[in-house]
Design an enzyme around this catalytic site. Structure first.
Site, short mmCIF file in Angstrom:
data_model
loop_
_atom_site.label_atom_id
_atom_site.label_comp_id
_atom_site.label_asym_id
_atom_site.label_seq_id
_atom_site.Cartn_x
_atom_site.Cartn_y
_atom_site.Cartn_z
N ARG A 1 13.53 -11.44 3.67
CA ARG A 1 14.11 -10.12 3.96
C ARG A 1 14.90 -10.16 5.26
O ARG A 1 15.98 -9.59 5.37
CB ARG A 1 12.98 -9.09 4.02
CG ARG A 1 13.45 -7.68 3.94
CD ARG A 1 12.35 -6.67 3.66
NE ARG A 1 11.22 -6.80 4.56
CZ ARG A 1 9.96 -6.76 4.17
NH1 ARG A 1 9.65 -6.62 2.91
NH2 ARG A 1 8.99 -6.86 5.05
N LYS B 1 0.83 -1.21 0.00
CA LYS B 1 0.00 0.00 0.00
C LYS B 1 0.86 1.26 0.00
O LYS B 1 0.59 2.19 -0.75
CB LYS B 1 -0.94 0.01 1.21
CG LYS B 1 -1.96 -1.10 1.22
CD LYS B 1 -2.87 -1.04 2.43
CE LYS B 1 -2.16 -1.11 3.76
NZ LYS B 1 -1.50 -2.38 4.06
N ARG C 1 -9.81 1.64 9.65
CA ARG C 1 -9.31 0.29 9.97
C ARG C 1 -10.44 -0.66 10.35
O ARG C 1 -10.24 -1.85 10.40
CB ARG C 1 -8.30 0.34 11.12
CG ARG C 1 -6.98 0.95 10.74
CD ARG C 1 -6.00 0.79 11.89
NE ARG C 1 -4.80 1.54 11.65
CZ ARG C 1 -3.70 1.03 11.10
NH1 ARG C 1 -3.69 -0.22 10.72
NH2 ARG C 1 -2.64 1.78 10.90
N ARG D 1 0.02 -9.26 13.09
CA ARG D 1 -0.57 -8.13 12.36
C ARG D 1 -1.61 -8.62 11.35
O ARG D 1 -2.64 -7.97 11.15
CB ARG D 1 0.53 -7.31 11.69
CG ARG D 1 1.39 -6.58 12.72
CD ARG D 1 2.64 -5.96 12.13
NE ARG D 1 2.35 -4.97 11.14
CZ ARG D 1 3.18 -4.64 10.14
NH1 ARG D 1 4.33 -5.26 10.03
NH2 ARG D 1 2.86 -3.72 9.27
N ARG E 1 14.20 -4.63 11.32
CA ARG E 1 13.34 -3.94 12.27
C ARG E 1 12.75 -4.96 13.23
O ARG E 1 12.50 -6.11 12.87
CB ARG E 1 12.19 -3.23 11.55
CG ARG E 1 12.61 -2.04 10.77
CD ARG E 1 11.46 -1.33 10.07
NE ARG E 1 10.14 -1.85 10.35
CZ ARG E 1 9.10 -1.68 9.55
NH1 ARG E 1 9.24 -1.06 8.42
NH2 ARG E 1 7.92 -2.17 9.88
#
Length: 192
Positions: free
Chosen positions: A127, A13, A88, A147, A136
Protein backbone atom coordinates in the site's frame (compact mmCIF):
# COMPACT_ATOMS: atom_id res chain seq x y z
CA UNK A 1 -26.40 -8.54 19.51
CA UNK A 2 -23.57 -7.29 21.71
CA UNK A 3 -20.10 -8.17 20.52
CA UNK A 4 -16.42 -7.37 20.50
CA UNK A 5 -14.25 -7.59 17.39
CA UNK A 6 -10.68 -8.61 18.18
CA UNK A 7 -7.68 -8.75 15.92
CA UNK A 8 -4.39 -7.00 15.32
CA UNK A 9 -4.08 -3.67 13.50
CA UNK A 10 -4.88 -4.12 9.83
CA UNK A 11 -6.97 -7.28 10.34
CA UNK A 12 -10.10 -5.64 8.94
CA UNK A 13 -12.04 -4.97 12.14
CA UNK A 14 -13.22 -1.55 10.96
CA UNK A 15 -14.35 -2.89 7.59
CA UNK A 16 -16.26 -5.76 9.19
CA UNK A 17 -17.77 -3.51 11.87
CA UNK A 18 -19.19 -1.21 9.17
CA UNK A 19 -20.72 -4.19 7.37
CA UNK A 20 -22.33 -5.36 10.61
CA UNK A 21 -23.71 -1.88 11.24
CA UNK A 22 -25.25 -1.82 7.74
CA UNK A 23 -26.67 -5.36 7.84
CA UNK A 24 -27.85 -5.62 11.43
CA UNK A 25 -28.63 -2.07 12.56
CA UNK A 26 -26.34 -2.20 15.55
CA UNK A 27 -24.04 0.63 16.51
CA UNK A 28 -20.24 0.58 16.36
CA UNK A 29 -18.71 2.00 19.52
CA UNK A 30 -15.18 3.27 19.10
CA UNK A 31 -13.52 4.38 22.30
CA UNK A 32 -11.69 7.11 20.42
CA UNK A 33 -14.97 8.46 19.03
CA UNK A 34 -16.64 8.18 22.44
CA UNK A 35 -13.79 10.07 24.12
CA UNK A 36 -13.93 12.85 21.55
CA UNK A 37 -17.74 13.08 21.84
CA UNK A 38 -17.61 13.25 25.66
CA UNK A 39 -14.95 15.97 25.49
CA UNK A 40 -16.96 17.93 22.90
CA UNK A 41 -20.18 17.59 24.92
CA UNK A 42 -18.26 18.78 28.01
CA UNK A 43 -19.78 16.05 30.17
CA UNK A 44 -18.17 15.76 33.60
CA UNK A 45 -16.27 12.63 32.53
CA UNK A 46 -15.43 14.29 29.18
CA UNK A 47 -13.91 17.28 30.97
CA UNK A 48 -11.88 14.92 33.16
CA UNK A 49 -10.67 13.05 30.06
CA UNK A 50 -9.82 16.34 28.32
CA UNK A 51 -7.62 17.53 31.17
CA UNK A 52 -5.80 14.18 31.17
CA UNK A 53 -5.34 14.19 27.37
CA UNK A 54 -4.26 17.84 27.37
CA UNK A 55 -1.46 16.94 29.79
CA UNK A 56 -0.28 14.28 27.34
CA UNK A 57 -1.22 11.36 29.57
CA UNK A 58 -3.15 8.24 28.57
CA UNK A 59 -6.75 8.23 29.74
CA UNK A 60 -6.93 5.72 32.62
CA UNK A 61 -9.14 2.64 32.41
CA UNK A 62 -11.67 3.90 34.95
CA UNK A 63 -12.34 7.02 32.85
CA UNK A 64 -12.66 5.00 29.64
CA UNK A 65 -15.02 2.55 31.39
CA UNK A 66 -17.17 5.44 32.61
CA UNK A 67 -17.36 6.87 29.08
CA UNK A 68 -18.33 3.42 27.73
CA UNK A 69 -20.92 3.12 30.50
CA UNK A 70 -22.54 6.44 29.62
CA UNK A 71 -22.53 5.57 25.90
CA UNK A 72 -24.23 2.20 26.51
CA UNK A 73 -27.13 4.06 28.15
CA UNK A 74 -27.97 5.87 24.91
CA UNK A 75 -31.06 4.64 23.01
CA UNK A 76 -29.19 3.59 19.85
CA UNK A 77 -27.44 0.83 21.83
CA UNK A 78 -30.79 -0.87 22.47
CA UNK A 79 -30.43 -3.17 19.44
CA UNK A 80 -26.87 -4.04 20.41
CA UNK A 81 -23.38 -2.77 19.81
CA UNK A 82 -19.96 -3.59 18.48
CA UNK A 83 -17.09 -2.59 20.74
CA UNK A 84 -14.16 -1.36 18.68
CA UNK A 85 -10.88 -0.62 20.43
CA UNK A 86 -12.15 -1.64 23.84
CA UNK A 87 -11.28 -3.62 25.79
CA UNK A 88 -7.56 -3.60 24.95
CA UNK A 89 -6.32 -5.42 28.05
CA UNK A 90 -7.56 -8.13 30.41
CA UNK A 91 -8.10 -5.59 33.24
CA UNK A 92 -10.29 -3.56 30.86
CA UNK A 93 -12.20 -6.74 29.94
CA UNK A 94 -12.77 -7.45 33.63
CA UNK A 95 -14.00 -3.88 34.13
CA UNK A 96 -16.30 -4.28 31.12
CA UNK A 97 -17.71 -7.51 32.59
CA UNK A 98 -18.48 -5.70 35.86
CA UNK A 99 -20.04 -2.79 33.98
CA UNK A 100 -22.26 -5.03 31.88
CA UNK A 101 -23.30 -7.00 34.95
CA UNK A 102 -24.36 -3.77 36.70
CA UNK A 103 -26.43 -2.89 33.61
CA UNK A 104 -27.86 -6.43 33.46
CA UNK A 105 -26.35 -6.91 30.00
CA UNK A 106 -24.00 -9.52 28.64
CA UNK A 107 -21.83 -10.02 25.59
CA UNK A 108 -23.19 -12.42 22.99
CA UNK A 109 -19.93 -13.18 21.21
CA UNK A 110 -16.32 -12.10 20.77
CA UNK A 111 -15.09 -12.52 17.19
CA UNK A 112 -11.36 -12.70 16.63
CA UNK A 113 -10.10 -12.02 13.12
CA UNK A 114 -7.08 -14.31 12.85
CA UNK A 115 -4.45 -13.05 10.44
CA UNK A 116 -0.90 -13.77 9.37
CA UNK A 117 1.28 -10.90 10.62
CA UNK A 118 3.80 -11.29 7.79
CA UNK A 119 0.98 -10.92 5.28
CA UNK A 120 -0.21 -7.77 7.10
CA UNK A 121 3.29 -6.31 6.85
CA UNK A 122 3.39 -7.16 3.14
CA UNK A 123 0.01 -5.43 2.66
CA UNK A 124 1.28 -2.26 4.33
CA UNK A 125 4.48 -2.25 2.28
CA UNK A 126 2.49 -2.72 -0.94
CA UNK A 127 0.00 0.00 0.00
CA UNK A 128 2.86 2.39 0.84
CA UNK A 129 4.58 1.65 -2.49
CA UNK A 130 1.33 2.18 -4.44
CA UNK A 131 0.39 5.43 -2.71
CA UNK A 132 3.83 7.04 -2.87
CA UNK A 133 3.88 10.32 -0.94
CA UNK A 134 0.19 10.10 -0.02
CA UNK A 135 0.77 7.57 2.77
CA UNK A 136 -0.28 8.18 6.39
CA UNK A 137 2.62 8.63 8.80
CA UNK A 138 1.60 5.50 10.76
CA UNK A 139 0.92 3.43 7.63
CA UNK A 140 4.33 1.85 7.23
CA UNK A 141 5.99 -1.44 8.13
CA UNK A 142 7.96 -0.06 11.10
CA UNK A 143 4.89 1.54 12.68
CA UNK A 144 2.84 -1.61 12.08
CA UNK A 145 5.55 -3.78 13.68
CA UNK A 146 5.41 -1.60 16.80
CA UNK A 147 1.61 -1.71 16.87
CA UNK A 148 1.69 -5.51 16.45
CA UNK A 149 4.16 -5.81 19.35
CA UNK A 150 1.82 -3.78 21.56
CA UNK A 151 -1.16 -5.86 20.37
CA UNK A 152 0.58 -9.16 21.17
CA UNK A 153 1.64 -7.95 24.62
CA UNK A 154 -1.57 -6.22 25.71
CA UNK A 155 -4.56 -7.27 23.62
CA UNK A 156 -3.87 -10.80 22.32
CA UNK A 157 -4.38 -12.27 25.84
CA UNK A 158 -8.06 -11.27 25.51
CA UNK A 159 -8.58 -14.22 23.15
CA UNK A 160 -7.81 -16.68 25.96
CA UNK A 161 -9.82 -14.61 28.45
CA UNK A 162 -12.93 -14.84 26.26
CA UNK A 163 -12.22 -18.44 25.18
CA UNK A 164 -12.42 -19.45 28.85
CA UNK A 165 -15.81 -17.73 29.07
CA UNK A 166 -17.04 -19.64 26.03
CA UNK A 167 -17.56 -16.43 24.03
CA UNK A 168 -14.67 -16.54 21.53
CA UNK A 169 -15.26 -17.42 17.87
CA UNK A 170 -12.38 -17.22 15.43
CA UNK A 171 -12.64 -16.20 11.77
CA UNK A 172 -9.92 -16.41 9.13
CA UNK A 173 -9.21 -12.73 8.60
CA UNK A 174 -7.00 -13.53 5.61
CA UNK A 175 -10.01 -14.55 3.53
CA UNK A 176 -11.67 -12.04 1.22
CA UNK A 177 -13.81 -9.31 2.77
CA UNK A 178 -17.07 -10.94 1.63
CA UNK A 179 -15.98 -14.38 2.86
CA UNK A 180 -15.11 -12.94 6.28
CA UNK A 181 -18.50 -11.17 6.37
CA UNK A 182 -20.30 -14.40 5.46
CA UNK A 183 -18.51 -16.29 8.25
CA UNK A 184 -19.39 -13.54 10.76
CA UNK A 185 -23.02 -13.74 9.60
CA UNK A 186 -22.98 -17.52 10.22
CA UNK A 187 -21.72 -16.85 13.75
CA UNK A 188 -24.50 -14.28 14.22
CA UNK A 189 -27.10 -16.83 13.11
CA UNK A 190 -25.72 -19.45 15.52
CA UNK A 191 -25.46 -17.08 18.48
CA UNK A 192 -28.60 -15.02 17.83
Amino acid sequence: MRLILLGPPGAGKGTQAQKLVERHGIVQLSTGDMLRAAVKAETPIGLKAKSIMDSGELVPDEVVVQIVSERLDEPDCGNGFILDGFPRTVPQAEALDALLERKKLQLDVVIELVVDEDALLDRVKKRAAESGDNVRSDDNADALKKRLDVYRAQTAPLAQFYREKGLLKQVNGMAGIDEVSAEIDRIFADVG
